[in-house]
Enzyme design. Structure first.
Site, mmCIF file in Angstrom:
data_model
loop_
_atom_site.group_PDB
_atom_site.id
_atom_site.type_symbol
_atom_site.label_atom_id
_atom_site.label_comp_id
_atom_site.label_asym_id
_atom_site.label_seq_id
_atom_site.Cartn_x
_atom_site.Cartn_y
_atom_site.Cartn_z
ATOM 1 N N ALA A 112 0.943 -1.266 0.006
ATOM 2 C CA ALA A 112 -0.369 -0.042 0.422
ATOM 3 C C ALA A 112 0.645 1.369 0.066
ATOM 4 O O ALA A 112 1.102 1.295 0.959
ATOM 5 C CB ALA A 112 -1.134 0.111 0.981
ATOM 6 N N GLU A 153 5.803 10.695 -3.106
ATOM 7 C CA GLU A 153 4.597 11.950 -2.373
ATOM 8 C C GLU A 153 3.645 12.374 -3.131
ATOM 9 O O GLU A 153 3.272 13.212 -3.594
ATOM 10 C CB GLU A 153 5.770 13.254 -1.916
ATOM 11 C CG GLU A 153 6.650 13.863 -1.993
ATOM 12 C CD GLU A 153 6.579 14.154 -0.115
ATOM 13 O OE1 GLU A 153 5.721 14.375 -0.201
ATOM 14 O OE2 GLU A 153 7.882 13.215 0.528
HETATM 15 C C1 LIG Z 1 13.013 6.552 -3.863
HETATM 16 C C2 LIG Z 1 12.183 7.100 -2.808
HETATM 17 C C3 LIG Z 1 11.613 7.470 -1.485
HETATM 18 C C4 LIG Z 1 10.566 7.104 -1.136
HETATM 19 N N1 LIG Z 1 10.959 8.016 0.345
HETATM 20 C C5 LIG Z 1 9.154 7.728 1.127
HETATM 21 C C6 LIG Z 1 9.538 7.707 2.901
HETATM 22 O O1 LIG Z 1 10.025 8.984 2.659
HETATM 23 N N2 LIG Z 1 8.105 7.559 3.218
HETATM 24 C C7 LIG Z 1 7.583 6.913 2.931
HETATM 25 O O2 LIG Z 1 6.084 6.557 3.223
HETATM 26 N N3 LIG Z 1 7.013 6.612 1.286
HETATM 27 C C8 LIG Z 1 7.781 6.520 0.695
HETATM 28 N N4 LIG Z 1 7.747 6.776 -0.450
HETATM 29 C C9 LIG Z 1 7.006 5.574 -1.242
HETATM 30 C C10 LIG Z 1 5.745 6.169 -2.285
HETATM 31 O O3 LIG Z 1 5.962 7.256 -2.144
HETATM 32 C C11 LIG Z 1 5.116 5.796 -2.915
HETATM 33 O O4 LIG Z 1 6.367 4.307 -4.074
HETATM 34 C C12 LIG Z 1 4.019 6.184 -3.765
HETATM 35 O O5 LIG Z 1 3.247 6.903 -3.036
HETATM 36 C C13 LIG Z 1 3.740 5.078 -4.266
HETATM 37 O O6 LIG Z 1 2.742 4.048 -3.944
HETATM 38 P P1 LIG Z 1 3.812 2.753 -5.106
HETATM 39 O O7 LIG Z 1 4.801 1.918 -5.107
HETATM 40 O O8 LIG Z 1 3.017 1.643 -4.242
HETATM 41 O O9 LIG Z 1 2.414 1.834 -6.391
HETATM 42 P P2 LIG Z 1 1.122 1.907 -6.529
HETATM 43 O O10 LIG Z 1 0.407 2.715 -5.353
HETATM 44 O O11 LIG Z 1 1.220 0.587 -6.450
HETATM 45 O O12 LIG Z 1 0.953 2.587 -7.502
HETATM 46 C C14 LIG Z 1 1.218 1.894 -9.032
HETATM 47 C C15 LIG Z 1 0.870 2.726 -10.270
HETATM 48 O O13 LIG Z 1 -0.648 2.712 -10.384
HETATM 49 C C16 LIG Z 1 -1.335 4.077 -9.980
HETATM 50 N N5 LIG Z 1 -2.434 3.859 -9.474
HETATM 51 C C17 LIG Z 1 -2.700 3.751 -8.175
HETATM 52 N N6 LIG Z 1 -3.370 4.105 -7.653
HETATM 53 C C18 LIG Z 1 -4.133 4.874 -8.356
HETATM 54 C C19 LIG Z 1 -5.447 5.197 -9.132
HETATM 55 N N7 LIG Z 1 -6.272 5.278 -8.242
HETATM 56 N N8 LIG Z 1 -5.951 5.588 -9.859
HETATM 57 C C20 LIG Z 1 -4.986 5.552 -10.474
HETATM 58 N N9 LIG Z 1 -3.861 5.474 -11.276
HETATM 59 C C21 LIG Z 1 -3.668 4.714 -9.629
HETATM 60 C C22 LIG Z 1 -0.272 4.982 -9.310
HETATM 61 O O14 LIG Z 1 0.167 6.393 -9.743
HETATM 62 C C23 LIG Z 1 0.801 3.767 -10.345
HETATM 63 O O15 LIG Z 1 1.664 4.468 -11.782
HETATM 64 C C24 LIG Z 1 9.395 6.391 -1.275
HETATM 65 C C25 LIG Z 1 9.455 5.932 -2.431
HETATM 66 C C26 LIG Z 1 10.666 5.868 -3.139
HETATM 67 C C27 LIG Z 1 10.412 5.070 -4.872
#
Ligand SMILES: Cc1cc2nc3c(=O)[nH]c(=O)nc-3n(C[C@H](O)[C@H](O)[C@H](O)COP(=O)(O)OP(=O)(O)OC[C@H]3O[C@@H](n4cnc5c(N)ncnc54)[C@H](O)[C@@H]3O)c2cc1C
Length: 404
Positions: free
Chosen positions: A135, A384
């Site tokens: 998530a 973010e």
């Molecule tokens: C280098 C790095 C640093 C980070 N630092 C932090 C941190 O310090 N703290 C923290 O808490 N998190 C951190 N993150 C996590 C980051 O915030 C998440 O990776 C991001 O929010 C996306 O979540 P996910 O990777 O689970 O992608 P998903 O939510 O699985 O999304 C995958 C794809 O589906 C799309 N998608 C998902 N839901 C929908 C929807 N409802 N409608 C349309 N499209 C959708 C997304 O846009 C994306 O293209 C970091 C990530 C990285 C890579």
């Protein structure tokens, strides 16, 4: 309320010049090395702390003593112009500080934010732990639990957090956990996990595409016990909020939305710093590089590409500054913070890709920095709030409808 103006004041121009100096003299020469090493760049962050650039006082000054809201994005743009991986290493603690500031009591802010940064002689790091392996965008899907042990006045945290900047190497971890699973994203609370707390460990450290000097890892919480005082905002407020939500009344979604919107211009400023670096480099290169007997910039196809790059960067900066000003005055109407972040991520990814195109074969090699800037830019479409999540927030704001 200060009027919006794109003209920076004396203080802001001074800060811009000061950060630019650090970016040029310290970050640029070190950037390639730390990108290759893929390690947290302690010496660089320590240098930033020595001059007061890494520290809670700088963040407080930039945020609180600035009626325009523009100081922080201006400083961040310069840092990320220097280097995004090193810039993220310097700014990553700010995520934890923002988490504490948005949910904590004034006493908790005073106690914990300085501990996130440490001192210039002994720096500390903070991490904000929200995302989980299953998530990221879907915050209602978090599974990390926080259970209250009333007898001991302690909270017990269990779960795994994913992709956490400074995860596992931080001194202070701010953890978002589920206190009432029946309430979805409204059943969350944030906790401080103090330095040295048993049960918190680093899981895998990710090998990344870009911003490789910034440390990103899983954080594993295994029966982590924290005192009741580590619940941000306090138990009384949490109980009141949960009771309101259970009765079907609104929680604090409006306030949370304003907070998210207010942090997004800073993320946009990071992206635009990288874009500007790539554009400036490509412009100089295009004036020098000759093909068919003339500098490549004398071809409209190259010159117009650069004209578009400059225009997109300047337009995006205006969106960022507008959003920063609106955020300062809590005046968001149509998710302008999300608009700025969405545009900035796309522009940085596009501009850096065009810069590679202008440098041709050299641009594709690690001899030149533009390929690194392109790798670094892409994260701004993802963290973010992804590109699509920003579109979701904007479309809901402009339509007033629950777009899915
Ligand atoms: C280098 C790095 C640093 C980070 N630092 C932090 C941190 O310090 N703290 C923290 O808490 N998190 C951190 N993150 C996590 C980051 O915030 C998440 O990776 C991001 O929010 C996306 O979540 P996910 O990777 O689970 O992608 P998903 O939510 O699985 O999304 C995958 C794809 O589906 C799309 N998608 C998902 N839901 C929908 C929807 N409802 N409608 C349309 N499209 C959708 C997304 O846009 C994306 O293209 C970091 C990530 C990285 C890579």
């Amino acid at each position: 309320m200060a009027d919006f103006s794109p003209v920076l004041n004396e203080d802001q121009l001074g800060i811009q010049k000061w950060v630019h100096g650090f970016a040029e003299d310290v970050m640029r020469p070190a950037a390639e090395e730390w990108d290759e090493r893929e390690e947290f760049p302690y010496p660089i962050v320590e240098q930033a702390a020595q001059i007061g650039l890494y520290g809670w006082e700088f963040m407080a000054e930039a945020m609180m003593n600035d009626p325009t809201g523009l100081t922080l994005p201006v400083a961040i743009e310069e840092l990320f112009w220097g280097d995004a991986g090193l810039g993220m290493a310097i700014m990553g603690t700010g995520l934890a500080a923002a988490g504490i500031a948005s949910s904590g009591t004034p006493e908790q802010v005073m106690e914990w934010v300085p501990q996130c940064y440490g001192t210039p002689d002994k720096i500390a790091l903070g991490a904000f732990c929200a995302s989980e392996p299953d998530a990221g965008s879907d915050v209602g899907g978090y599974r990390t639990s926080a259970v209250y042990d009333e007898a001991k006045d302690e909270w017990v945290l269990n779960g795994t957090k994913a992709w956490i900047t400074n995860g596992g190497i931080a001194d202070v971890h701010v953890v978002v956990a589920v206190v009432d699973p029946a309430l979805g994203s409204k059943g969350h609370a944030s906790f401080i996990v103090p330095p040295g707390t048993k049960g918190l460990s680093q899981g895998q450290k990710y090998k990344k595409h870009g911003i490789r000097a910034s440390h990103t890892a899983e954080v594993v919480l295994d029966d982590v016990r924290v005192p009741g005082s580590c619940l941000l905002g306090g138990k009384e407020k949490l109980d009141e909020r949960l009771a309101r939500v259970r009765e079907g009344k609104p929680g604090n979604a409006q306030a949370a939305m304003q907070t998210f919107e207010a942090t997004r211009p800073s993320v946009g400023a990071q992206a635009i710093g990288i874009a500007r670096a790539a554009y400036e480099y490509a412009l100089e290169y295009a004036k020098e590089r000759k093909a068919f007997g003339r500098p490549i910039i004398m071809n409209q196809s190259i010159a117009f590409m650069l004209a578009d790059m400059a225009t997109e960067i300047d337009a995006t900066r205006m969106l960022i500054w507008r959003a920063a000003w609106l955020g300062k005055h809590r005046q968001f109407k149509n998710a302008e913070g999300s608009m700025a972040k969405l545009k900035a991520g796309r522009v940085a990814t596009w501009v850096t890709e065009r810069a590679i195109q202008i440098l041709g074969g050299y641009g594709y090699t690690r001899e030149y920095p533009v390929e690194r800037w392109h790798r670094d830019a892409k994260i701004h479409d993802i963290f973010e709030g992804t590109e699509q999540i920003q579109q979701l927030v904007i479309s809901r704001a402009i339509s007033g409808l629950r777009i899915e």
